[in-house]
Motif scaffolding. Structure first.
Motif, PDB file in Angstrom:
ATOM      1  N   ARG A  74     -30.315 -43.294 -15.691  1.00  0.00           N
ATOM      2  CA  ARG A  74     -30.695 -41.895 -15.714  1.00  0.00           C
ATOM      3  C   ARG A  74     -30.785 -41.472 -17.236  1.00  0.00           C
ATOM      4  O   ARG A  74     -30.048 -42.272 -18.064  1.00  0.00           O
ATOM      5  N   PRO A  75     -31.450 -40.550 -17.372  1.00  0.00           N
ATOM      6  CA  PRO A  75     -31.559 -39.984 -18.988  1.00  0.00           C
ATOM      7  C   PRO A  75     -30.182 -39.328 -19.332  1.00  0.00           C
ATOM      8  O   PRO A  75     -29.748 -38.720 -18.451  1.00  0.00           O
ATOM      9  N   VAL A  76     -30.063 -39.449 -20.694  1.00  0.00           N
ATOM     10  CA  VAL A  76     -28.914 -38.689 -21.365  1.00  0.00           C
ATOM     11  C   VAL A  76     -29.686 -37.545 -21.913  1.00  0.00           C
ATOM     12  O   VAL A  76     -30.206 -37.698 -22.879  1.00  0.00           O
ATOM     13  N   GLU A  77     -29.416 -36.186 -21.217  1.00  0.00           N
ATOM     14  CA  GLU A  77     -30.162 -35.087 -21.683  1.00  0.00           C
ATOM     15  C   GLU A  77     -29.285 -34.546 -22.967  1.00  0.00           C
ATOM     16  O   GLU A  77     -28.242 -34.718 -23.247  1.00  0.00           O
ATOM     17  N   THR A  78     -30.190 -33.999 -23.802  1.00  0.00           N
ATOM     18  CA  THR A  78     -29.465 -33.463 -24.871  1.00  0.00           C
ATOM     19  C   THR A  78     -29.182 -31.958 -24.833  1.00  0.00           C
ATOM     20  O   THR A  78     -29.608 -31.626 -23.507  1.00  0.00           O
ATOM     21  N   THR A 118     -26.850 -46.897 -15.555  1.00  0.00           N
ATOM     22  CA  THR A 118     -27.108 -45.828 -14.438  1.00  0.00           C
ATOM     23  C   THR A 118     -28.735 -45.671 -14.184  1.00  0.00           C
ATOM     24  O   THR A 118     -28.991 -45.108 -12.984  1.00  0.00           O
ATOM     25  N   ASP A 140     -29.928 -44.174 -20.114  1.00  0.00           N
ATOM     26  CA  ASP A 140     -28.772 -45.163 -19.723  1.00  0.00           C
ATOM     27  C   ASP A 140     -29.005 -46.501 -18.939  1.00  0.00           C
ATOM     28  O   ASP A 140     -29.605 -45.957 -17.691  1.00  0.00           O
ATOM     29  N   ALA A 157     -34.067 -35.584 -24.102  1.00  0.00           N
ATOM     30  CA  ALA A 157     -33.188 -36.564 -23.796  1.00  0.00           C
ATOM     31  C   ALA A 157     -32.964 -37.430 -25.127  1.00  0.00           C
ATOM     32  O   ALA A 157     -33.940 -37.874 -25.509  1.00  0.00           O
ATOM     33  N   GLU A 158     -31.797 -38.018 -25.136  1.00  0.00           N
ATOM     34  CA  GLU A 158     -31.649 -39.002 -26.088  1.00  0.00           C
ATOM     35  C   GLU A 158     -31.915 -40.292 -25.962  1.00  0.00           C
ATOM     36  O   GLU A 158     -32.643 -41.057 -26.850  1.00  0.00           O
ATOM     37  N   ARG A 159     -31.661 -40.845 -25.000  1.00  0.00           N
ATOM     38  CA  ARG A 159     -31.996 -42.136 -24.285  1.00  0.00           C
ATOM     39  C   ARG A 159     -31.787 -42.231 -22.802  1.00  0.00           C
ATOM     40  O   ARG A 159     -31.510 -41.222 -22.233  1.00  0.00           O
TER      41      ARG A 159
END
Length: 715
Positions: free
Chosen positions: A386-390, A384, A381, A377-379
């Motif tokens: 929630r993780p921002v998946e790569t 939200t 959010d 994951a990038e980060r």
């Protein structure tokens, strides 16, 4: 009333009267722990009354007789050699000069905390065949003590209350269905007069839950399931009914997972119990929930009303988890100044590599940042939560390498928090994993590992990709304040003290003290074995002690591989206790048992047979005997088996000839042909390693040539 009863009554009355005479002193009752004492221990560090010392689970001792200016005088006060050949992971509980701890197979000991004299021992008699269902060794992480009773969860799913003075059983209740592969390795907690206990077994196919029992008599008061059951049947709570919308397929046939096997904390002011939940069963979401979904309440932090068991709020750290990114790592409560406002927070550094700070009253995400190498994951959010998946995070038929792997950036080894420095001390580890979508070939096997991540193709971790560190993490600034690097992963839990110290054991056999504020290494002790457990500190007679359970084992030692073998340690099980001026010295280690000496021969079996043996080995044997047939040093390395042992494989593996020693029968998963293929694979690995080790020796003994001149002699 008969004469005997009358005599006992009269004697009791006489004793009571004598106790009231001037100058009379009655001995304190054993195991005298209640909510008021736990609350007062925030300031009084003489005892270690709960798993994380207090309800907040900070693992911070206010004792400071041992401090950063005199810790170099710390020495071994005493030790106990323990009858134990598996991993030791328990955090001792210390009450009024008595130390309570657990060994492998759920055994309990009580020890005089000043002298080391064993006061009593208790063995619940767990059948060793149950070790087959323990994903990560037959370990136990400790007891709870409350109002004269000592509580232990056993590997076979019992919750047992023992008399704190004698160790004799008072009551016992079965908390799990023993027809299913449930286990208990975690320490119970006592909250509001209730003993809270969870369980494990997600990899083998169970549905997670945790339960509350009356601390007095063991009566079940409530139970919380963490994932929904069969949607054709009524769900146990409105929260599970809502969670149904986040699942697809027929997950309940595989159990679903979400086991509560480790982390808990409690806020008595908010009257909230916090628990962390585990991974999905199987790991691969495409198998357990085809079509996606967050799969509540996997890999989540749950806030529970301890009186009713009802969910108050939840936060999911890894929605739709497919990587074994559990949220069962420590939950630590603290008050932090964030943006000029003092907030009541709960903090966690789960397997997925992000450090989370939440409002513990509401579950609001306040911050989340990477505390190590993270590629999935990038980060996170913040809006939200929630993780921002790569890209390509969700693994496919092609191998997908991700950091962290299933050992996690942080596993069960306890982290600690110092209110004095404001830092969290995390046992960090860095190693990847190769995930492959095993959906195409997946076949559920009852009582076996069912992860669906290409486990039949698991390979040993190369030594160079594994490392560890002690990270001092600033939860306000969300960055590392300092870091002490280690050459190996699977290092021990931490404890911080008011003496500006943080203690940690290491995988390569050391017990170390650092300056808590800046990370200077101040003291080190050679423990002769890997140290994984969380240390504690206590005082008896005004003298401060530091204690730790030392004994190599656990999942990394079982799963093995070159990265684990490189530590060079073995299991030597001891309780080590230190004080200023301690003069005790450990005896020299006995020599290692002789290994089989022979010249391996090429395997005559076909390549197809060896390949089949590899698949069967890695889905049936590897989780104890080591990935790639490389044992981690606790369970026998099958590459080193004698010819006699290999000839007895059918009796051992299929018929359970060594069940009493912890080697169960596998006749439900293997037949004679399959076992023969496994034997061929193991022998092929032995020959392969022999050829690899012989090649450098042959090259070194070869005569020099013009292209490679011999070195000149030095005079």
């Amino acid at each position: 009333m008969n004469i005997a009863t009358l005599s006992r009554t009269a004697a009791a009355a006489l004793c009571a009267a004598l106790a009231l005479l001037p100058g009379a002193h009655a001995a304190p009752a054993a195991g005298r722990v209640d909510a008021a004492r736990i609350a007062s221990s925030e300031r009084d560090g003489a005892n270690w009354l709960s798993h994380g010392r207090t309800y907040a689970e900070q693992r911070y001792s206010p004792l400071q007789s041992v401090h950063d200016r005199n810790v170099d005088r710390l020495g071994l006060a005493w030790w106990i050699d323990l009858d134990n050949d598996r991993g030791l992971e328990a955090t001792p509980i210390v009450v009024d000069g008595v130390l309570y701890a657990t060994l492998a197979w759920s055994r309990v000991i009580a020890v005089d905390a000043r002298s080391g004299k064993t006061l009593w021992q208790y063995d619940p008699g767990v059948h060793k065949a149950k070790g087959r269902h323990a994903c990560c060794d037959s370990v136990n992480r400790g007891v709870a003590v409350w109002k004269g009773l000592v509580y232990v969860g056993t590997l076979d799913g019992r919750l047992i209350a023992l008399d704190a003075a004698s160790g004799k059983p008072v009551w016992s209740t079965q908390t799990t269905d023993n027809s299913k592969p449930y286990t208990i390795t975690g320490a119970p907690r006592v909250v509001a007069g209730k003993v809270i206990i969870g369980n494990g077994g997600a990899e083998l196919g169970v549905r997670g839950y945790f339960s509350a029992y009356d601390a007095r008599d063991g009566k079940l008061l409530w139970r919380v399931y963490t994932v929904p059951g069969n949607p054709a049947e009524p769900q146990e709570s409105p929260e599970l009914q809502k969670a149904l919308a986040t699942w697809n397929g027929e997950w309940w046939k595989y159990g679903g997972g979400g086991t509560v096997w480790n982390a808990m904390a409690y806020d008595p002011e908010l009257k909230l119990l916090y628990v962390g939940t585990g991974n999905g069963s199987p790991w691969n979401r495409e198998i357990r929930s085809p079509g996606g979904g967050d799969n509540l309440y996997l890999s989540s932090i749950l806030a529970i009303d301890p009186d009713t068991g009802r969910l108050v709020w939840h936060y999911q750290t890894t929605p739709g988890d497919s990587w074994d990114y559990t949220a069962t790592q420590d939950l630590v409560l603290a008050d932090l100044m964030l943006d000029g406002v003092r907030r009541k927070v709960i903090m966690q550094a789960p397997k997925n590599g992000f450090f989370y700070v939440l409002d513990r009253a509401t579950g609001e995400l306040l911050s989340a940042e990477k505390f190590g190498k993270v590629t999935w994951a990038e980060r996170v959010d913040k809006a939200t939560g929630r993780p921002v998946e790569t890209a390509k995070t969700r693994y496919t038929q092609e191998p997908s390498v991700q950091w962290p792997g299933p050992f996690g950036a942080h596993n069960w080894q306890p982290m600690s928090f110092s209110p004095k420095t404001g830092l969290v001390y995390i046992p960090y580890q860095e190693l990847p994993f190769v995930y492959i979508n095993g959906k195409r070939d997946f076949r559920y096997r009852n009582g076996a590992w069912n992860v669906g991540a290409g486990e039949e193709q698991f390979t040993a971790f190369p030594r160079e990709v594994a490392s560890g560190a002690l990270i001092a993490w600033d939860p306000v600034r969300q960055r590392a304040a300092w870091k002490a690097p280690y050459a190996f992963h699977w290092n021990g839990g931490t404890m911080a003290t008011a003496g500006n110290l943080v203690f940690q054991g290491t995988a390569d056999g050391r017990f170390v003290a650092y300056a808590a504020d800046d990370g200077r290494k101040l003291w080190e002790f050679g423990a002769q074995t890997g140290v994984m457990a969380g240390p504690v500190s206590y005082a008896v007679g005004g003298e401060q002690y530091v204690a730790v359970m030392a004994g190599w084992g656990g999942s990394a030692a079982l799963i093995g591989g070159e990265a684990t073998v490189a530590t060079g340690v073995r299991n030597v099980s001891r309780l080590l206790v230190f004080k200023l001026g301690g003069k005790a010295v450990l005896p020299p280690l006995p020599p290692r048992p002789d290994q089989v000496a022979r010249m391996p021969q090429p395997v005559t079996a076909s390549a197809e047979t060896v390949a089949r043996g590899s698949r069967l080995y890695h889905t049936t044997c590897a989780m104890c005997h080591g990935v790639g047939a490389v044992s981690g040093g606790v369970i026998p390395d099958l590459r080193r088996s004698s010819d006699a042992t290999r000839a007895a494989f059918p009796e051992i593996v299929l018929k359970g000839a060594l069940q009493a020693r912890g080697m169960p029968a596998f006749d439900d998963l293997l037949d004679a042909d399959g076992l023969a293929a496994i034997k061929a694979y193991v022998m092929a690995r032995e020959y392969e390693d022999h050829r690899r080790s012989a090649a450098p020796a042959a090259a070194a003994s070869a005569p020099a040539t013009a292209a490679t001149p011999a070195p000149a002699a030095k005079h």
